[in-house]
Design an enzyme around this catalytic site. Structure first.
Site, PDB file in Angstrom:
ATOM      1  N   HIS A   1       0.875  -1.180   0.000  1.00 49.01           N
ATOM      2  CA  HIS A   1       0.000   0.000   0.000  1.00 49.01           C
ATOM      3  C   HIS A   1       0.913   1.232   0.000  1.00 49.01           C
ATOM      4  O   HIS A   1       2.025   1.193   0.514  1.00 49.01           O
ATOM      5  CB  HIS A   1      -0.846  -0.040   1.280  1.00 49.01           C
ATOM      6  CG  HIS A   1      -1.888   1.017   1.408  1.00 49.01           C
ATOM      7  ND1 HIS A   1      -1.591   2.299   1.800  1.00 49.01           N
ATOM      8  CD2 HIS A   1      -3.229   0.982   1.235  1.00 49.01           C
ATOM      9  CE1 HIS A   1      -2.721   3.005   1.858  1.00 49.01           C
ATOM     10  NE2 HIS A   1      -3.725   2.229   1.512  1.00 49.01           N
TER      11      HIS A   1
ATOM     12  N   CYS B   1      -4.664   2.528  -3.635  1.00 46.92           N
ATOM     13  CA  CYS B   1      -3.396   3.011  -3.051  1.00 46.92           C
ATOM     14  C   CYS B   1      -2.291   1.985  -3.254  1.00 46.92           C
ATOM     15  O   CYS B   1      -1.520   1.688  -2.341  1.00 46.92           O
ATOM     16  CB  CYS B   1      -3.548   3.325  -1.562  1.00 46.92           C
ATOM     17  SG  CYS B   1      -4.630   4.702  -1.256  1.00 46.92           S
TER      18      CYS B   1
ATOM     19  N   ASP C   1       3.432  -4.410   7.631  1.00 41.09           N
ATOM     20  CA  ASP C   1       2.176  -3.670   7.551  1.00 41.09           C
ATOM     21  C   ASP C   1       1.048  -4.661   7.854  1.00 41.09           C
ATOM     22  O   ASP C   1       0.686  -5.482   7.015  1.00 41.09           O
ATOM     23  CB  ASP C   1       2.041  -3.075   6.145  1.00 41.09           C
ATOM     24  CG  ASP C   1       0.715  -2.358   5.949  1.00 41.09           C
ATOM     25  OD1 ASP C   1      -0.175  -2.483   6.814  1.00 41.09           O
ATOM     26  OD2 ASP C   1       0.561  -1.684   4.915  1.00 41.09           O
TER      27      ASP C   1
ATOM     28  N   LYS D   1     -10.000  -0.271  10.537  1.00 41.87           N
ATOM     29  CA  LYS D   1     -10.263  -1.533   9.839  1.00 41.87           C
ATOM     30  C   LYS D   1     -10.584  -2.641  10.846  1.00 41.87           C
ATOM     31  O   LYS D   1     -11.123  -3.676  10.491  1.00 41.87           O
ATOM     32  CB  LYS D   1      -9.054  -1.937   8.991  1.00 41.87           C
ATOM     33  CG  LYS D   1      -8.775  -0.969   7.840  1.00 41.87           C
ATOM     34  CD  LYS D   1      -7.691  -1.500   6.941  1.00 41.87           C
ATOM     35  CE  LYS D   1      -6.974  -0.427   6.157  1.00 41.87           C
ATOM     36  NZ  LYS D   1      -7.749   0.181   5.097  1.00 41.87           N
TER      37      LYS D   1
ATOM     38  N   GLN E   1      -4.244  -5.146   7.181  1.00 43.88           N
ATOM     39  CA  GLN E   1      -5.297  -6.067   6.744  1.00 43.88           C
ATOM     40  C   GLN E   1      -5.242  -7.372   7.539  1.00 43.88           C
ATOM     41  O   GLN E   1      -6.268  -7.852   8.016  1.00 43.88           O
ATOM     42  CB  GLN E   1      -5.140  -6.382   5.245  1.00 43.88           C
ATOM     43  CG  GLN E   1      -5.293  -5.174   4.327  1.00 43.88           C
ATOM     44  CD  GLN E   1      -6.737  -4.684   4.203  1.00 43.88           C
ATOM     45  OE1 GLN E   1      -7.698  -5.391   4.495  1.00 43.88           O
ATOM     46  NE2 GLN E   1      -6.897  -3.440   3.775  1.00 43.88           N
TER      47      GLN E   1
HETATM   48  N1  PLP Z   1      -1.699  -0.674   4.499  1.00 42.67           N
HETATM   49  C1  PLP Z   1      -2.700  -1.388   3.978  1.00 42.67           C
HETATM   50  C2  PLP Z   1      -2.411  -2.788   3.502  1.00 42.67           C
HETATM   51  C3  PLP Z   1      -3.977  -0.854   3.889  1.00 42.67           C
HETATM   52  O1  PLP Z   1      -4.960  -1.580   3.359  1.00 42.67           O
HETATM   53  C4  PLP Z   1      -4.196   0.468   4.364  1.00 42.67           C
HETATM   54  C5  PLP Z   1      -5.535   1.090   4.260  1.00 42.67           C
HETATM   55  O2  PLP Z   1      -6.205   0.978   3.263  1.00 42.67           O
HETATM   56  C6  PLP Z   1      -3.134   1.170   4.918  1.00 42.67           C
HETATM   57  C7  PLP Z   1      -1.892   0.577   4.967  1.00 42.67           C
HETATM   58  C8  PLP Z   1      -3.282   2.568   5.436  1.00 42.67           C
HETATM   59  O3  PLP Z   1      -4.057   2.596   6.577  1.00 42.67           O
HETATM   60  P1  PLP Z   1      -4.522   3.998   7.190  1.00 42.67           P
HETATM   61  O4  PLP Z   1      -5.077   4.791   6.029  1.00 42.67           O
HETATM   62  O5  PLP Z   1      -5.560   3.625   8.161  1.00 42.67           O
HETATM   63  O6  PLP Z   1      -3.343   4.638   7.790  1.00 42.67           O
END
Ligand code: PLP
Length: 406
Positions: free
Chosen positions: A122, A364, A199, A225, A202
């Protein structure tokens, strides 16, 4: 026992109608809906117990502080971490990874040092590393998955050289649903003196996570999430890494003393938490984690595995549909394009007319879109409150799309 009807009844929004049809919410990968216990906890805080944390000597401040700090212990329990002082509160994964990039990596990395990352990341786990590439000549080394979207740990480890300082890797792709064996990666990296950042945005939502076992240096989660409020989150940072980190944001709470000439810092984790935090947000996240632990992450994983298999078998029958990512053991996330000229935005609009909420866009994940050769797939992402009947509703709405657009 996993009682889907009871769980659905816990989420008030699931009773809603959209365009005259029952809501089928398949966008939890972007943000999950909130159970009543979370909504009530936030309202209760504001109605009865709200004050700023850490500073007051009065009753309300003490109650708010106790509830707020209580969340730190809950995050630690949820992630299988023994030492709750290794948990830093953030506004979400994005802030957590930026914290590590700024406070740990930037002062340590030299030009030519390498960061290994997958093309499935992401942007939250890409852009903070691009900052280091732009500002100080750090090299980003990209690893591609296999054609089915699997990412064997050996492939990641093959990209490691004697210049590698960090492996920054997702635990579960938000587009393909691929789960990555981060334990093998983190252990092999540690043996070579390389740090690992995972990360967990998910993965932590869909099954049990044991960080003692995984052994990564940094593991980021995001509260919205995890059925908690937006603006909540946390990152686990191993003590040795914390000791190496400079402060991030400067302000109240993160200091010990401030004079005209000097400043000394609070000890971690407070050193990395400046200013008035998201008090209600983090307290709400704590309640969400209690709720999840009450249901049991194993039970959630089993329910979602059933949804994944059921949905995958239905989607397989649609020969005009391309599903991206079929890695074994993937999560219940389906990114799709229709054959022909149909644009995924149109798919998402037509689905919405049927009450089915999916997301279309680059998710993203620019490098992954490039690798897949698509610009904006429609993504249906399932959560613990979804049902087989909702998978059927998705399939029938997709059939309508094919009639209209195919
Ligand atoms: N990493 C992953 C795999 C995600 O799906 C997301 C959110 O869509 C993020 C990072 C970013 O999370 P946040 O926008 O809550 O900081």
């Amino acid at each position: 026992m996993f009682d889907i009807e009871k769980i659905r009844a816990d989420f008030p929004i699931l009773q809603r109608q959209i365009n005259g049809k029952p809501l089928v919410y398949l966008d939890s990968g972007a943000s999950a809906q909130k159970p009543r216990v979370v909504i009530d906890a936030v309202r209760d805080l504001y109605e009865n117990d709200y004050a700023n944390v850490h500073r007051g000597l009065h009753t309300l401040s003490n109650i708010a502080t106790e509830k707020y700090e209580g969340t730190r212990a809950k995050v630690a329990r949820f992630l299988g971490v023994k030492d709750e002082e290794e948990i830093v509160f953030t506004t979400g994964t994005t802030e957590g990874i930026n914290l590590v990039s700024y406070a740990w990596a930037a002062p340590r990395f030299q030009p030519g040092d390498e960061i290994v990352l997958s093309v499935m990341e992401h942007h939250a786990n890409i852009v903070p590393w691009h900052f280091l590439r732009e500002r100080q000549g750090v090299v980003l080394k990209w690893v591609e998955p296999d054609v089915d979207g699997s990412l064997p740990p050996e492939k990641v480890l093959e990209a490691v050289t004697d210049k590698t300082r960090l492996i920054a890797i997702t635990h579960m792709s938000n587009v393909l649903g691929t789960k990555v064996d981060v334990r093998t990666i983190a252990h092999a990296a540690r043996a070579k003196g390389i740090a690992t950042l995972v990360d967990g945005s998910q993965a932590a939502v869909h099954g049990p996570v044991d960080l003692e076992e995984i052994g990564a240096d940094f593991y980021a989660i995001t509260g919205h999430k995890l059925y908690g409020p937006s603006g909540s989150g946390a990152i686990h940072i191993r003590r040795e890494r914390m000791a190496e980190m400079r402060p991030f944001l400067g302000g109240g709470d993160m200091i010990d003393t401030v004079t005209r000439d000097a400043v000394t810092y609070n000890k971690p984790p407070m050193k990395f938490e400046a200013g008035t935090p998201g008090i209600a947000q983090q307290i709400g996240m704590g309640v969400a984690l209690d709720y999840l632990m009450g249901i049991g992450m194993d039970n959630i994983a089993a329910h979602e595995a059933d949804l994944r298999d059921y949905t995958a078998s239905k989607l397989q029958g649609l020969n005009w549909l391309n599903v991206q990512g079929t890695a074994p053991g993937k999560g219940a996330i389906f990114s799709m394009t229709l054959g022909g000229p149909a644009h995924p935005h149109d798919i998402s609009t037509i689905l919405d007319k049927r009450g089915v909420a999916v997301r279309a866009g680059h998710h993203c994940a620019g490098p992954l879109m490039e690798w897949l050769g698509v610009s904006a797939p429609a993504r249906a992402s399932f959560a613990m409150y979804n049902t087989r009947a909702e998978a059927d509703a998705l399939v029938s709405a997709l059939e309508l799309c094919n009639e209209l657009l195919g």
